[in-house]
Design a protein around this motif. Structure first.
Motif, short mmCIF file in Angstrom:
data_model
loop_
_atom_site.label_atom_id
_atom_site.label_comp_id
_atom_site.label_asym_id
_atom_site.label_seq_id
_atom_site.Cartn_x
_atom_site.Cartn_y
_atom_site.Cartn_z
N LEU A 100 -36.58 -11.88 -47.62
CA LEU A 100 -35.69 -13.01 -47.88
C LEU A 100 -36.05 -14.22 -47.03
CD1 LEU A 100 -32.14 -11.40 -48.22
CD2 LEU A 100 -33.58 -12.31 -50.04
N LEU A 101 -36.41 -13.98 -45.78
CA LEU A 101 -36.69 -15.07 -44.85
C LEU A 101 -38.08 -15.67 -45.04
CD1 LEU A 101 -35.12 -13.60 -41.58
CD2 LEU A 101 -34.20 -15.47 -42.99
N SER A 102 -39.03 -14.91 -45.59
CA SER A 102 -40.42 -15.38 -45.60
C SER A 102 -40.97 -15.71 -46.98
CB SER A 102 -41.33 -14.32 -44.95
OG SER A 102 -41.35 -13.13 -45.73
N VAL A 103 -40.40 -15.15 -48.03
CA VAL A 103 -40.99 -15.30 -49.37
C VAL A 103 -40.17 -16.24 -50.24
CG1 VAL A 103 -41.79 -14.11 -51.44
CG2 VAL A 103 -41.94 -12.95 -49.22
N PRO A 104 -40.67 -17.42 -50.61
CA PRO A 104 -39.94 -18.29 -51.52
C PRO A 104 -39.93 -17.68 -52.92
CG PRO A 104 -41.89 -19.42 -50.61
CD PRO A 104 -41.96 -17.99 -50.22
N VAL A 105 -38.79 -17.67 -53.57
CA VAL A 105 -38.70 -17.14 -54.92
C VAL A 105 -38.02 -18.17 -55.81
CG1 VAL A 105 -38.59 -14.73 -54.17
CG2 VAL A 105 -36.46 -16.00 -54.49
N LYS A 106 -38.30 -18.09 -57.10
CA LYS A 106 -37.67 -18.99 -58.06
C LYS A 106 -36.25 -18.50 -58.31
CE LYS A 106 -36.77 -21.86 -61.38
NZ LYS A 106 -36.33 -23.24 -61.05
N GLU A 107 -35.28 -19.35 -58.00
CA GLU A 107 -33.88 -19.03 -58.27
C GLU A 107 -33.42 -19.87 -59.46
OE1 GLU A 107 -31.78 -17.80 -54.27
OE2 GLU A 107 -32.86 -19.69 -53.98
N TYR A 108 -32.30 -19.51 -60.03
CA TYR A 108 -31.82 -20.18 -61.24
C TYR A 108 -30.39 -20.69 -61.04
CZ TYR A 108 -35.98 -18.19 -63.37
OH TYR A 108 -37.29 -17.87 -63.65
N PRO A 109 -30.23 -21.78 -60.27
CA PRO A 109 -28.89 -22.32 -60.04
C PRO A 109 -28.28 -22.82 -61.36
CG PRO A 109 -30.51 -23.26 -58.52
CD PRO A 109 -31.27 -22.53 -59.56
N GLN A 110 -26.97 -22.70 -61.47
CA GLN A 110 -26.29 -23.11 -62.69
C GLN A 110 -26.43 -24.62 -62.93
OE1 GLN A 110 -22.28 -21.63 -63.03
NE2 GLN A 110 -22.85 -19.58 -62.34
N PHE A 111 -26.42 -25.41 -61.86
CA PHE A 111 -26.56 -26.86 -62.02
C PHE A 111 -27.92 -27.21 -62.62
CE2 PHE A 111 -27.35 -31.14 -59.87
CZ PHE A 111 -26.68 -31.85 -60.86
N GLU A 112 -28.96 -26.51 -62.17
CA GLU A 112 -30.29 -26.75 -62.71
C GLU A 112 -30.32 -26.43 -64.21
OE1 GLU A 112 -34.82 -25.12 -62.02
OE2 GLU A 112 -33.45 -25.16 -60.32
N ALA A 113 -29.66 -25.35 -64.60
CA ALA A 113 -29.58 -25.02 -66.02
C ALA A 113 -28.84 -26.10 -66.79
CB ALA A 113 -28.86 -23.67 -66.20
N GLY A 114 -27.75 -26.62 -66.21
CA GLY A 114 -27.00 -27.69 -66.86
C GLY A 114 -27.84 -28.95 -67.04
N LEU A 115 -28.61 -29.30 -66.00
CA LEU A 115 -29.48 -30.47 -66.09
C LEU A 115 -30.52 -30.30 -67.19
CD1 LEU A 115 -30.13 -31.22 -62.31
CD2 LEU A 115 -28.88 -32.69 -63.90
N SER A 116 -31.06 -29.10 -67.32
CA SER A 116 -32.12 -28.87 -68.31
C SER A 116 -31.61 -29.02 -69.73
CB SER A 116 -32.73 -27.49 -68.11
OG SER A 116 -31.85 -26.47 -68.57
N GLU A 173 -28.53 -32.66 -52.30
CA GLU A 173 -28.18 -32.74 -53.71
C GLU A 173 -27.41 -34.03 -54.00
OE1 GLU A 173 -25.20 -30.68 -56.94
OE2 GLU A 173 -26.15 -29.33 -55.49
N ALA A 174 -26.49 -34.39 -53.12
CA ALA A 174 -25.70 -35.60 -53.33
C ALA A 174 -26.60 -36.84 -53.33
CB ALA A 174 -24.63 -35.73 -52.24
N GLU A 175 -27.56 -36.90 -52.42
CA GLU A 175 -28.46 -38.05 -52.37
C GLU A 175 -29.36 -38.10 -53.60
OE1 GLU A 175 -28.38 -40.74 -50.32
OE2 GLU A 175 -26.51 -39.68 -49.86
N TRP A 176 -29.85 -36.93 -54.03
CA TRP A 176 -30.67 -36.89 -55.23
C TRP A 176 -29.87 -37.35 -56.45
CZ3 TRP A 176 -30.19 -34.34 -59.87
CH2 TRP A 176 -31.30 -34.40 -60.71
N LEU A 177 -28.62 -36.89 -56.52
CA LEU A 177 -27.75 -37.24 -57.64
C LEU A 177 -27.44 -38.74 -57.65
CD1 LEU A 177 -26.38 -36.03 -60.05
CD2 LEU A 177 -24.52 -35.25 -58.58
N ARG A 178 -27.25 -39.32 -56.48
CA ARG A 178 -27.02 -40.76 -56.38
C ARG A 178 -28.23 -41.53 -56.94
NH1 ARG A 178 -22.81 -40.69 -52.71
NH2 ARG A 178 -23.81 -39.25 -51.29
#
Length: 222
Positions: A100-116, A173-178
């Protein structure tokens, strides 16, 4: 960023890792585990449900990661089984946490799905919804920042790293959204004209029709 495939585990619920961590400190019964996790504020990063906790404990015992070490009685309460971590469980905890600490994995946040899929709604409606989200984010950031400062007054930072990370991600996220909203407002977000045209005419603009041919050879982001 290159990402490795994560290991398939017998248990994948983060609550199971939290239970292993609790039992690695000292043998505990499930009710105490839940109490300690909540006292330490872990419910902010791990979903803690008392009913599912018992199921997790049973599954960890089934796979040999923890074992019953006796019972405890508190006053007139029923006896409670106390669990300790096994050597197999300790090895699983170390390996899982290291991953968990060392390996980046692709996650699927709900907001990202909404944006898509945001193009399924009219642009003005999407903009209003994103402004509503931004207001909620700003409120949340304000509250969490205040709570974190209060905690820093009494706790070493090592106990607050996950809260600091969560706050940093919310601010980002807030800054990106702005920035996204500014680009939508000023029509500098490419594709806005076609999006608006679609909701006026009901037909996809020619630029959308041509997309498949134009993008067939492009690499796709993971």
């Amino acid at each position: 960023m290159a990402q490795r495939r994560i290991k398939q585990r017998k248990l994948s619920n983060p609550l199971a890792l939290a239970v292993l961590s609790m039992c690695a400190e000292t043998p505990r019964h499930p009710y105490e585990m839940a109490q300690v996790l909540r006292q330490r504020g872990k419910q902010a990063s791990i979903k803690i449900n008392f009913g599912s906790l018992y199921t997790v404990v049973q599954n960890l015992e089934k796979h040999g990661f923890i074992a019953a070490e006796g019972t405890e009685r508190d006053g007139r309460r029923p006896e409670r089984t106390v669990y300790g971590i096994t050597e197999t469980g300790r090895a699983e905890m170390r390996d899982w946490l290291s991953e968990l600490l060392s390996v980046p994995v692709k996650e699927y946040p709900q907001f990202e799905a909404g944006l898509s899929l945001a193009g399924s709604l009219p642009p003005d409606e999407v903009e209003a919804l994103l402004r509503k989200r931004l207001a909620a984010l700003d409120d949340g950031v304000s509250v969490q920042a205040e709570v974190l400062e209060e905690c820093r007054a009494v706790l070493p930072e090592i106990f607050l790293v996950e809260a600091d990370y969560a706050l940093t991600m919310q601010r980002a996220e807030a800054e990106w959204l702005r920035g996204l909203l500014r680009r939508m407002e000023t029509n500098t977000l490419t594709g806005m004209d076609g999006w608006r045209e679609f909701y006026v005419t009901g037909a996809p603009p020619q630029e959308w029709v041509d997309l498949d041919e134009r993008t067939s050879g492009l690499p796709r982001p993971d």
